[in-house]
Design a protein around this motif. Structure first.
Motif, short mmCIF file in Angstrom:
data_model
loop_
_atom_site.label_atom_id
_atom_site.label_comp_id
_atom_site.label_asym_id
_atom_site.label_seq_id
_atom_site.Cartn_x
_atom_site.Cartn_y
_atom_site.Cartn_z
N ASN A 117 -23.26 41.85 -18.49
CA ASN A 117 -23.86 41.20 -19.65
C ASN A 117 -22.79 40.81 -20.67
O ASN A 117 -23.01 40.92 -21.88
CB ASN A 117 -24.89 42.13 -20.29
N SER A 119 -21.06 38.73 -23.09
CA SER A 119 -21.37 37.58 -23.94
C SER A 119 -21.02 38.00 -25.36
O SER A 119 -20.74 39.18 -25.62
CB SER A 119 -22.85 37.19 -23.83
N THR A 161 -29.03 38.12 -20.52
CA THR A 161 -27.77 37.38 -20.59
C THR A 161 -28.03 35.90 -20.85
O THR A 161 -28.83 35.28 -20.15
CB THR A 161 -26.99 37.53 -19.26
N PRO A 162 -27.36 35.31 -21.84
CA PRO A 162 -27.51 33.87 -22.07
C PRO A 162 -27.19 33.07 -20.82
O PRO A 162 -26.28 33.42 -20.06
CB PRO A 162 -26.50 33.57 -23.18
N SER A 164 -25.67 30.35 -20.18
CA SER A 164 -24.32 29.80 -20.02
C SER A 164 -23.32 30.85 -19.56
O SER A 164 -22.23 30.50 -19.07
CB SER A 164 -23.84 29.18 -21.34
N TYR A 165 -23.66 32.12 -19.70
CA TYR A 165 -22.75 33.20 -19.28
C TYR A 165 -23.11 33.75 -17.91
O TYR A 165 -22.49 34.70 -17.44
CB TYR A 165 -22.75 34.32 -20.32
N ARG A 166 -24.10 33.16 -17.27
CA ARG A 166 -24.50 33.59 -15.94
C ARG A 166 -23.87 32.65 -14.91
O ARG A 166 -23.97 31.43 -15.03
CB ARG A 166 -26.02 33.59 -15.81
N SER A 190 -18.11 35.52 -16.69
CA SER A 190 -18.61 35.54 -18.07
C SER A 190 -17.47 35.60 -19.07
O SER A 190 -17.52 34.96 -20.13
CB SER A 190 -19.55 36.73 -18.27
N LEU A 194 -16.51 33.05 -22.15
CA LEU A 194 -16.31 33.57 -23.49
C LEU A 194 -14.99 33.08 -24.08
O LEU A 194 -14.92 32.66 -25.24
CB LEU A 194 -16.33 35.10 -23.46
N TYR A 198 -16.07 30.21 -26.70
CA TYR A 198 -16.45 30.99 -27.87
C TYR A 198 -15.24 31.61 -28.55
O TYR A 198 -15.01 31.39 -29.73
CB TYR A 198 -17.43 32.08 -27.46
#
Length: 216
Positions: A117, A119, A161-162, A164-166, A190, A194, A198
């Motif tokens: 997870n 993110s 989990t969002p 976009s991170y999967r 992921s 990130l 991000y």
């Protein structure tokens, strides 16, 4: 999580996180000082006493689905998103990223767990500038190659989990492919998202990501 009117979509992942956060100890995992399940106060833990109470965690899980609250007291920290608003220096960003990588290394190689997870919402920053792992609502064992994630992970990963991170394999629920690649590899995917979208806020590009990270 208020469990007087619990939502299963909150409760089950929260219990999973609760039972793992109080067991995992590492400099790059958010430090837990005390935990309390108000439905099972006898299983409360404090710093230094977590190991003695570890055997009570399964009982806590069973009772906590009724009326109480899960309370976790951690070291002082702020969310990663708030820290990034302070425009940390390149050195601070690099150190924070190193913290995350070392935390994942511990999970994968010592605890034999995949976080599952990674993110922005799973990372917090302490007063000393250390970025620490949190949100263990999906952790799943890292088993032999070919062993996929647990049924708990398969059931709840799309909730926690969002998107976009999967990874593509997660989006298509290709659990066998994930197992064949190594369950921990999904954390690497992921983490890459990130870093690019991000951490260095590139907006989908790679112009701000340091060259050594691109090569890695």
């Amino acid at each position: 999580v208020n469990q007087r009117h619990p939502s299963q979509m909150q409760l089950v992942p929260a219990l999973h996180h609760y039972n793992h956060c109080r067991r995992l100890r590492h400099p790059h995992i958010l430090k837990v000082y005390a935990t309390l399940d108000t439905d099972n106060p006898a299983a409360a833990t404090t710093e230094g006493g977590a190991a003695a109470m570890a055997g009570s965690s399964s009982a806590s899980s069973g009772n906590a689905t009724t009326t109480g609250d899960l309370i976790v007291v951690t070291e002082p920290c702020i969310p990663l998103s708030q820290w990034l608003l302070g425009n940390p220096t390149a050195e601070q960003l690099a150190w924070g990223l190193e913290c995350v990588v070392k935390g994942l290394h511990f999970l994968h190689n010592s605890a034999n767990l995949a976080h599952g997870n990674i993110s922005p919402s799973s990372l917090y920053v302490t007063q000393s500038g250390d970025v620490k792992l949190w949100n263990f609502s999906l952790v799943t064992p890292v088993g032999p190659t070919g062993g996929g994630p647990t049924l708990h992970f398969q059931q709840w990963e799309h909730v926690c989990t969002p998107e976009s991170y999967r990874s593509p394999e997660r989006l298509s629920q290709s659990w066998e492919a994930i197992g064949n690649a190594g369950v921990h590899a999904m954390d690497s995917y992921s983490l890459g998202i990130l870093i690019a979208d991000y951490w260095y806020n590139t907006g989908g590009g790679v112009g701000k990501v340091p060259a050594p990270l691109l090569k890695a």
